[in-house]
Design a protein around this motif. Sequence first.
Motif, PDB file in Angstrom:
ATOM      1  N   ARG A  36       0.814  -1.212   0.000  1.00  0.00           N
ATOM      2  CA  ARG A  36       0.000   0.000   0.000  1.00  0.00           C
ATOM      3  C   ARG A  36       0.850   1.266   0.000  1.00  0.00           C
ATOM      4  O   ARG A  36       0.431   2.296  -0.516  1.00  0.00           O
ATOM      5  N   GLU A  37       2.035   1.206   0.590  1.00  0.00           N
ATOM      6  CA  GLU A  37       2.926   2.370   0.583  1.00  0.00           C
ATOM      7  C   GLU A  37       3.669   2.396  -0.751  1.00  0.00           C
ATOM      8  O   GLU A  37       4.377   1.443  -1.087  1.00  0.00           O
ATOM      9  N   PRO A  38       3.523   3.467  -1.540  1.00  0.00           N
ATOM     10  CA  PRO A  38       4.080   3.488  -2.897  1.00  0.00           C
ATOM     11  C   PRO A  38       5.570   3.176  -2.977  1.00  0.00           C
ATOM     12  O   PRO A  38       6.002   2.431  -3.861  1.00  0.00           O
ATOM     13  N   ALA A  39       6.376   3.747  -2.069  1.00  0.00           N
ATOM     14  CA  ALA A  39       7.820   3.513  -2.128  1.00  0.00           C
ATOM     15  C   ALA A  39       8.146   2.045  -1.857  1.00  0.00           C
ATOM     16  O   ALA A  39       9.000   1.450  -2.522  1.00  0.00           O
ATOM     17  N   GLN A  40       7.460   1.454  -0.885  1.00  0.00           N
ATOM     18  CA  GLN A  40       7.672   0.032  -0.596  1.00  0.00           C
ATOM     19  C   GLN A  40       7.259  -0.813  -1.790  1.00  0.00           C
ATOM     20  O   GLN A  40       7.963  -1.751  -2.182  1.00  0.00           O
ATOM     21  N   ARG A  41       6.097  -0.479  -2.354  1.00  0.00           N
ATOM     22  CA  ARG A  41       5.589  -1.253  -3.480  1.00  0.00           C
ATOM     23  C   ARG A  41       6.568  -1.210  -4.658  1.00  0.00           C
ATOM     24  O   ARG A  41       6.855  -2.244  -5.270  1.00  0.00           O
TER      25      ARG A  41
END
Length: 203
Positions: free
Chosen positions: A178-183
């Motif tokens: 859900r977190e863009p950077a993690q994704r």
Amino acid sequence: MKHAAIFVEGYQDRAFINQWLELHGLTRALKQPGKGIFVKVIPSGSELWLLPTEGTSGLSVVFGDFVAARGSDFDQYLVANDSDLLSAPEAERRITESLRGRLPAGSTLSVSCWEPRLESVIEQGLRETHPERFPAIDHFLNNRVAPPRVTGKEAVHSFCAGWRPDSFGDTFYGDVLREPAQRASIQARMPQLVSHLTRLISR
């Protein structure tokens, strides 16, 4: 209209891929065709079934039973598994060979293995995205009294307990996307799987 099916080892893998599909606009159908099975509807109206196999050893049985019962309705199959002790290409080759005789005529099979397992890929992405958190995790894991055998899940579950406790359990495997950077960091480590999923949702 033919449909597609994705076979994964367990509920954590299902949660991960299910969240990826939802982030790309696929909604979950109301139908409940079987225990643990999620059905997503793609824009064309075709269905994408997501089935856990209860481990690598259960794949052949679950796949064979599914094809025998519903094979005429499906024309694309994807298997997403851990490679475990094998290299990803070798694990993919063995899975392909094990299922070759079970594939319905006119259908296609794709196999994508994360190396060595999904938890390792997620851990690498989280370490890149949140490097400041992992010294605490590593210190904790390295200083446990009478630690159990290593499973490869310790770091991601410690991250969950420390920073995402509300998503504990299978839900965490979807929450990490859900977190863009993690994704972005996690997806970059599994281009083959992303390519297969993108193709399926574009049917």
